[in-house]
Structures are given as structure tokens and as C-alpha cells.
Design an enzyme around this catalytic site. Structure first.
Site, mmCIF file in Angstrom:
data_model
loop_
_atom_site.group_PDB
_atom_site.id
_atom_site.type_symbol
_atom_site.label_atom_id
_atom_site.label_comp_id
_atom_site.label_asym_id
_atom_site.label_seq_id
_atom_site.Cartn_x
_atom_site.Cartn_y
_atom_site.Cartn_z
ATOM 1 C CG HIS A 115 -1.090 -12.495 -1.754
ATOM 2 N ND1 HIS A 115 -1.747 -13.329 -0.884
ATOM 3 C CD2 HIS A 115 -2.035 -11.650 -2.253
ATOM 4 C CE1 HIS A 115 -3.041 -12.996 -0.838
ATOM 5 N NE2 HIS A 115 -3.238 -11.988 -1.670
ATOM 6 C CE LYS A 146 -1.237 -9.602 1.101
ATOM 7 N NZ LYS A 146 -1.930 -8.319 0.911
HETATM 8 N N1 LIG Z 1 -8.565 -5.021 -1.460
HETATM 9 C C1 LIG Z 1 -8.112 -5.642 -2.555
HETATM 10 O O1 LIG Z 1 -8.873 -6.208 -3.355
HETATM 11 C C2 LIG Z 1 -6.622 -5.625 -2.806
HETATM 12 C C3 LIG Z 1 -6.087 -6.220 -3.953
HETATM 13 C C4 LIG Z 1 -4.712 -6.135 -4.175
HETATM 14 C C5 LIG Z 1 -3.909 -5.459 -3.249
HETATM 15 N N2 LIG Z 1 -4.458 -4.912 -2.126
HETATM 16 C C6 LIG Z 1 -3.688 -4.133 -1.162
HETATM 17 O O2 LIG Z 1 -3.446 -2.858 -1.740
HETATM 18 C C7 LIG Z 1 -2.254 -2.288 -1.148
HETATM 19 C C8 LIG Z 1 -1.342 -1.782 -2.239
HETATM 20 O O3 LIG Z 1 -0.828 -2.877 -3.003
HETATM 21 P P1 LIG Z 1 0.119 -2.655 -4.259
HETATM 22 O O4 LIG Z 1 0.547 -4.003 -4.697
HETATM 23 O O5 LIG Z 1 -0.519 -1.708 -5.218
HETATM 24 O O6 LIG Z 1 1.370 -1.911 -3.536
HETATM 25 P P2 LIG Z 1 2.473 -0.976 -4.214
HETATM 26 O O7 LIG Z 1 3.648 -0.991 -3.270
HETATM 27 O O8 LIG Z 1 2.674 -1.337 -5.651
HETATM 28 O O9 LIG Z 1 1.804 0.495 -4.176
HETATM 29 C C9 LIG Z 1 1.637 1.290 -3.030
HETATM 30 C C10 LIG Z 1 1.840 2.744 -3.432
HETATM 31 O O10 LIG Z 1 1.459 3.594 -2.347
HETATM 32 C C11 LIG Z 1 2.333 4.695 -2.347
HETATM 33 N N3 LIG Z 1 2.259 5.383 -1.057
HETATM 34 C C12 LIG Z 1 2.987 5.151 0.065
HETATM 35 N N4 LIG Z 1 2.621 6.015 1.037
HETATM 36 C C13 LIG Z 1 1.631 6.801 0.513
HETATM 37 C C14 LIG Z 1 0.862 7.880 1.047
HETATM 38 N N5 LIG Z 1 1.003 8.307 2.316
HETATM 39 N N6 LIG Z 1 -0.058 8.469 0.247
HETATM 40 C C15 LIG Z 1 -0.243 8.046 -1.030
HETATM 41 N N7 LIG Z 1 0.478 7.024 -1.585
HETATM 42 C C16 LIG Z 1 1.403 6.408 -0.816
HETATM 43 C C17 LIG Z 1 3.691 4.085 -2.676
HETATM 44 O O11 LIG Z 1 4.629 5.074 -3.139
HETATM 45 C C18 LIG Z 1 3.307 3.098 -3.767
HETATM 46 O O12 LIG Z 1 3.379 3.670 -5.075
HETATM 47 C C19 LIG Z 1 -1.671 -3.399 -0.268
HETATM 48 O O13 LIG Z 1 -2.069 -3.172 1.073
HETATM 49 C C20 LIG Z 1 -2.325 -4.666 -0.792
HETATM 50 O O14 LIG Z 1 -2.431 -5.689 0.174
HETATM 51 C C21 LIG Z 1 -5.795 -4.988 -1.902
#
Ligand SMILES: NC(=O)c1ccc[n+]([C@@H]2O[C@H](COP(=O)([O-])OP(=O)(O)OC[C@H]3O[C@@H](n4cnc5c(N)ncnc54)[C@H](O)[C@@H]3O)[C@@H](O)[C@H]2O)c1
Length: 220
Positions: A127, A131
Site C-alpha cells: 500500500h 496508510k
Molecule cells: N474498504 C476499502 O475498500 C478501502 C479502500 C481504501 C482505503 N480504505 C481505508 O479507508 C480509510 C481512509 O483512507 P484514506 O486513504 O482516504 O485516508 P485519508 O487520511 O486520506 O483520509 C481520512 C480523512 O478522515 C478525516 N477524519 C479524521 N477524523 C475524522 C472524524 N472523526 N470524522 C470525520 N472525518 C475524520 C481526516 O481529516 C481525513 O481527511 C483507511 O482506514 C483505509 O485503510 C478502505
């Protein structure tokens, strides 16, 4: 129209989900919650039927509990948190998928099938380097499905985690046996790969008969 709010709307996944919801003919984007946008989850709950959460391992659970308490269904993509406390939550449905890409769901299914027939397996998940969790939710789920497929108290395959710039989300399941190996590999090369699965979950979360429900395979 399904009214959808996105938690983590300023993040890599959340921003992509906002675009996908705006492009869906049967959905309306009613809120973008993210500390980076100055908007709390509580502010978007009154206008939402469904919240999609792509936040952080430490915020996904409190966010989901707040949604359920407010009677708002929640679709969770965030990985690396304990789902157990959600089993007691009543008031709305929770759907969780460690990976919303159809190719990844197939990779997990094929890996589970292959693990029945080959002696040993290890998982390499790769990844992007921002992450927060390791191993990935996808790798943990794959290992669990492979162990279940082998039955009894089969050991979980070892997971190796690679974090590098340039990567999005990739996984190889390598199975070994006498004089041969089998490699099953999936690559998400763009975050749009997750969007059809996320929109499917938004459409279906309200009608679940079991909650929390984990895994996109249950909706396909
Ligand atoms: N299930 C899937 O298919 C899949 C795919 C990709 C990523 N993910 C997961 O998704 C998650 C996010 O990944 P990302 O790359 O977008 O991360 P990222 O860091 O780009 O985004 C996370 C966002 O959440 C915000 N945030 C933090 N606390 C919050 C709260 N209490 N309420 C609302 N927003 C809040 C942050 O400010 C940030 O903008 C990770 O856990 C990742 O592993 C899952």
C-alpha cells in the site's frame, strides 16, 4: 433519492466517494464531515439516510456508534478497528467491507479455494506509505477466510506489509506445495475501483437482515 453524508470527506477515499455519490442518479450528497473541513459528523447526521465512513482506525467506531444511535445506516470502509462493540448497537444497520473492489473480493474467494488444496501460503500486501494500519484489513480478512476454508484450527497465513510511495492497494497470495507455487494477485491502481462496491452498499444497507454485516461478497 438516498440522502448520503460522507465522513472523512476531505480524505483520499472520502473525496472520491463524494464524487461517486454526486454522479449517482438515485443519491443526493447531503453532507461532508471532516475536521479538515470544519464540519463534525453530528452536524450532517440529521440530513442523512446513510453515512459512508472512510476516516481513521481510531474514529471509525465512535462515528459508527453515533450514526446508529441517530438512526442513520452506516457503510464503513475504514480498516484496522475492532468491530465487536457494533454487535450490540441497535437502531440502524452497519455494513463493513475491508475492500470494496470486486477484483479483491474475487481474489479473496480464489485464495480461500486454493488454500484447501495447497500445503502453505503467505500473503504480501502493498500500500501507499500514508496508510495508518498494518496489516491491511484486506490481508487480515483474506487470512481469516483461508484459515476457515482449511477448517479446524488451521494456522493463519503469515502477512507481509509493504508501504511505499507510488502504490495504491495491492495484494499477492502466494501458495506453495511440492515443486510448485501459485500466485493470486489483485491491484487497485485507482481509488475509483472501490466506488461501484461503495454505491452498492449504500443502496443495500437499509435492508440488511443482519448487522453488522462484514464483506462485500454478501451483497453480490
Ligand atoms: N474498504 C476499502 O475498500 C478501502 C479502500 C481504501 C482505503 N480504505 C481505508 O479507508 C480509510 C481512509 O483512507 P484514506 O486513504 O482516504 O485516508 P485519508 O487520511 O486520506 O483520509 C481520512 C480523512 O478522515 C478525516 N477524519 C479524521 N477524523 C475524522 C472524524 N472523526 N470524522 C470525520 N472525518 C475524520 C481526516 O481529516 C481525513 O481527511 C483507511 O482506514 C483505509 O485503510 C478502505
Amino acid at each position: 433519492m438516498i440522502k448520503v453524508a460522507v465522513a472523512g470527506a476531505a480524505g483520499r477515499m472520502g473525496a472520491t466517494v463524494c464524487e461517486a455519490v454526486e454522479g449517482a442518479p438515485d443519491m443526493e450528497l447531503t453532507g461532508r464531515a471532516d475536521p479538515a473541513l470544519g464540519t463534525e459528523l453530528a452536524e450532517v447526521l440529521p440530513d442523512a439516510d446513510v453515512v459512508v465512513d472512510f476516516t481513521r482506525p481510531d474514529t471509525a467506531l465512535p462515528n459508527a456508534l453515533a450514526c446508529v444511535e441517530a438512526g442513520v445506516h452506516v457503510v464503513i470502509g475504514t480498516t484496522g478497528f475492532d468491530v465487536e462493540p457494533l454487535r450490540a448497537a441497535r437502531g440502524a444497520n452497519v455494513f463493513i467491507a475491508p475492500n470494496f473492489a470486486i477484483g479483491a473480493v474475487l481474489m479473496m474467494r480464489f485464495a480461500a479455494e486454493a488454500s484447501r488444496h495447497m500445503a502453505k501460503a503467505e500473503i504480501v500486501e502493498l500500500h501507499h506509505d500514508r496508510k495508518l494500519d498494518a496489516p491491511s484489513g484486506t490481508a487480515a480478512r483474506t487470512a481469516q477466510l483461508m484459515a476457515e476454508a482449511r477448517g479446524g484450527d488451521a494456522p493463519l497465513p503469515t502477512i507481509h506489509s509493504v508501504r511505499l510511495p507510488g502504490l495504491v492497494a495491492h495484494q499477492e497470495v502466494i501458495l506453495g506445495d511440492l515443486g510448485q507455487t501459485l500466485t493470486i494477485r489483485h491491484d487497485s491502481i485507482d481509488r475509483v475501483s472501490f466506488m461501484p462496491g461503495v454505491l452498492l452498499a449504500v443502496r443495500r444497507v437499509g435492508e440488511l437482515t443482519e448487522s453488522p454485516l462484514v464483506g462485500l461478497e454478501h451483497l453480490l
